[in-house]
Design a protein around this motif. Structure first.
Motif, short mmCIF file in Angstrom:
data_model
loop_
_atom_site.label_atom_id
_atom_site.label_comp_id
_atom_site.label_asym_id
_atom_site.label_seq_id
_atom_site.Cartn_x
_atom_site.Cartn_y
_atom_site.Cartn_z
N ALA A 124 -10.94 38.08 -37.46
CA ALA A 124 -10.40 38.87 -36.35
C ALA A 124 -10.01 40.28 -36.81
O ALA A 124 -10.05 41.22 -36.01
CB ALA A 124 -9.20 38.16 -35.74
N GLU A 125 -9.63 40.41 -38.08
CA GLU A 125 -9.27 41.72 -38.63
C GLU A 125 -10.48 42.52 -39.06
O GLU A 125 -10.35 43.69 -39.47
CB GLU A 125 -8.33 41.53 -39.82
CG GLU A 125 -6.98 40.93 -39.45
CD GLU A 125 -6.15 40.58 -40.68
OE1 GLU A 125 -6.45 41.12 -41.77
OE2 GLU A 125 -5.21 39.78 -40.55
N GLY A 126 -11.67 41.91 -39.01
CA GLY A 126 -12.88 42.61 -39.40
C GLY A 126 -13.05 42.77 -40.89
O GLY A 126 -13.78 43.66 -41.35
N PHE A 129 -15.66 40.65 -47.67
CA PHE A 129 -15.50 40.52 -49.12
C PHE A 129 -16.88 40.33 -49.74
O PHE A 129 -17.78 39.76 -49.11
CB PHE A 129 -14.61 39.33 -49.45
CG PHE A 129 -13.25 39.38 -48.83
CD1 PHE A 129 -12.16 39.84 -49.55
CD2 PHE A 129 -13.06 38.98 -47.51
CE1 PHE A 129 -10.90 39.90 -48.97
CE2 PHE A 129 -11.80 39.03 -46.92
CZ PHE A 129 -10.72 39.49 -47.65
N ASP A 130 -17.04 40.76 -50.96
CA ASP A 130 -18.33 40.54 -51.62
C ASP A 130 -18.63 39.06 -51.75
O ASP A 130 -19.75 38.61 -51.47
CB ASP A 130 -18.34 41.20 -53.01
CG ASP A 130 -18.26 42.72 -52.92
OD1 ASP A 130 -19.17 43.31 -52.32
OD2 ASP A 130 -17.28 43.29 -53.43
N VAL A 131 -17.64 38.29 -52.21
CA VAL A 131 -17.82 36.86 -52.44
C VAL A 131 -16.68 36.09 -51.77
O VAL A 131 -15.52 36.46 -51.91
CB VAL A 131 -17.86 36.52 -53.95
CG1 VAL A 131 -17.99 35.01 -54.16
CG2 VAL A 131 -19.02 37.26 -54.62
N VAL A 132 -17.04 35.03 -51.07
CA VAL A 132 -16.07 34.13 -50.46
C VAL A 132 -16.23 32.76 -51.11
O VAL A 132 -17.36 32.26 -51.25
CB VAL A 132 -16.29 34.01 -48.94
CG1 VAL A 132 -15.41 32.93 -48.33
CG2 VAL A 132 -16.03 35.36 -48.27
N ILE A 133 -15.11 32.17 -51.52
CA ILE A 133 -15.18 30.85 -52.16
C ILE A 133 -14.11 29.93 -51.58
O ILE A 133 -13.15 30.36 -50.94
CB ILE A 133 -15.01 30.95 -53.70
CG1 ILE A 133 -13.57 31.38 -54.08
CG2 ILE A 133 -16.00 31.94 -54.30
CD1 ILE A 133 -12.76 30.27 -54.71
N ALA A 151 -18.75 29.19 -40.43
CA ALA A 151 -19.09 30.37 -39.61
C ALA A 151 -18.25 31.57 -40.03
O ALA A 151 -18.77 32.70 -40.14
CB ALA A 151 -18.88 30.06 -38.13
N ASP A 152 -16.96 31.35 -40.27
CA ASP A 152 -16.11 32.44 -40.74
C ASP A 152 -16.60 32.98 -42.08
O ASP A 152 -16.58 34.19 -42.31
CB ASP A 152 -14.66 31.94 -40.89
CG ASP A 152 -14.00 31.63 -39.57
OD1 ASP A 152 -14.51 32.04 -38.51
OD2 ASP A 152 -12.95 30.95 -39.60
N SER A 153 -17.03 32.09 -42.96
CA SER A 153 -17.50 32.52 -44.28
C SER A 153 -18.69 33.46 -44.16
O SER A 153 -18.80 34.43 -44.91
CB SER A 153 -17.87 31.29 -45.12
OG SER A 153 -16.75 30.47 -45.35
N GLN A 154 -19.57 33.17 -43.22
CA GLN A 154 -20.73 34.05 -43.03
C GLN A 154 -20.30 35.42 -42.53
O GLN A 154 -20.91 36.44 -42.88
CB GLN A 154 -21.71 33.41 -42.05
CG GLN A 154 -22.43 32.21 -42.61
CD GLN A 154 -23.44 31.62 -41.65
OE1 GLN A 154 -23.50 30.41 -41.45
NE2 GLN A 154 -24.26 32.46 -41.04
N GLU A 155 -19.27 35.46 -41.72
CA GLU A 155 -18.77 36.75 -41.23
C GLU A 155 -18.05 37.52 -42.34
O GLU A 155 -18.09 38.75 -42.39
CB GLU A 155 -17.81 36.52 -40.07
CG GLU A 155 -18.44 35.98 -38.81
CD GLU A 155 -19.37 36.99 -38.16
OE1 GLU A 155 -19.06 38.20 -38.19
OE2 GLU A 155 -20.41 36.57 -37.61
N LEU A 156 -17.39 36.80 -43.22
CA LEU A 156 -16.53 37.42 -44.22
C LEU A 156 -17.26 37.80 -45.50
O LEU A 156 -16.80 38.66 -46.24
CB LEU A 156 -15.37 36.48 -44.57
CG LEU A 156 -14.35 36.22 -43.45
CD1 LEU A 156 -13.47 35.03 -43.81
CD2 LEU A 156 -13.50 37.47 -43.20
N ALA A 157 -18.37 37.13 -45.81
CA ALA A 157 -19.05 37.32 -47.09
C ALA A 157 -20.12 38.40 -46.98
O ALA A 157 -21.09 38.26 -46.23
CB ALA A 157 -19.69 36.00 -47.54
#
Length: 236
Positions: A124-126, A129-133, A151-157
């Motif tokens: 939600a904050e937009g 990150f380079d890598v999400v784990i 789904a969030d991981s795909q948006e964040l990574a």
């Protein structure tokens, strides 16, 4: 051996004994060094995805006591990266412990940040990150929550997402039970660890619940990896 989705880990309960919970968070570092394999994943997967020409960023979802986030930060700094690691956990008890561990390690907010938050909050904050784990999180999640985190991981990574989890095998129950006998009664590590193994997926089970674009890998004898690579972007 069927997956025991009804089993509940004691440390997740709101009434968990605070002394045992504090010891559990403190013992995570030892247990994860023995079983989680993050050093190899850092070298083989995480490090190649980090940029050298900008501040590298890593997000640890469900960071618990913060030991994996701290380890990743130390390894990346030792390799010469300008890096910031963020750990998030919605549980205030985990957030409190991780924040204290980060402060005790001497890292400032420009290098390490722990937030009481869920992955959806960062989406939600937009944030990107380079890598999400995550480490040993997937088996905790019911189907809607699992779909949401992926789904969030795909948006964040921006480059790579890796969710590492236990892999259910009878021999894992036996070996973990024996190895953690010295910890019995001192924390939730042994009881909840055995529950986690019973709740975890086989590799084929994990592959069936992952959405398109994700891949399930068996890592060693007792770990599964759910891996997603971001599509290559212009300018990366």
């Amino acid at each position: 051996m069927q997956r025991d989705i009804a089993a509940v880990e004691e440390m997740d309960g709101p009434g968990a004994d605070p002394v045992l919970l504090e010891r559990t968070y403190a013992q995570f570092s030892l247990v994860n060094r023995c079983v989680s394999g993050w050093r190899g994943m850092y070298v083989g997967l995480v490090r190649p995805a980090l940029p050298r020409n900008a501040t590298a960023t890593i997000l640890d979802i469900g960071c618990g006591g913060g030991d994996i986030a701290l380890a990743l930060l130390r390894w990346a700094l030792a390799d010469g990266y300008d890096v910031k690691v963020t750990g998030i956990d919605p549980d205030p008890r985990a957030h409190d412990f991780a924040s204290r561990a980060g402060a005790a390690a001497g890292f400032g907010p420009g290098e390490l940040e722990f937030r009481r938050a869920a992955s959806a909050d960062l989406v939600a904050e937009g944030m990107v990150f380079d890598v999400v784990i995550s480490n040993h999180v997937l088996h905790h999640l019911d189907p809607p929550a699992l779909a949401g985190v992926l789904a969030d991981s795909q948006e964040l990574a921006g480059a790579l997402a890796i969710h590492s989890d236990l892999r259910r095998r009878r021999s894992a129950l036996l070996l973990f039970g024996l190895a953690t006998l010295p910890l019995a009664g001192t924390s939730f590590i042994r009881r909840d660890g055995l529950t986690s193994i019973r709740r975890s997926y086989t590799r084929d089970e994990l592959a069936r619940v992952l959405p398109p674009g994700w891949h399930a890998h068996a890592a060693g004898l007792y770990r599964n990896l759910a891996i997603w690579h971001a599509p290559r972007r212009t300018g990366r």
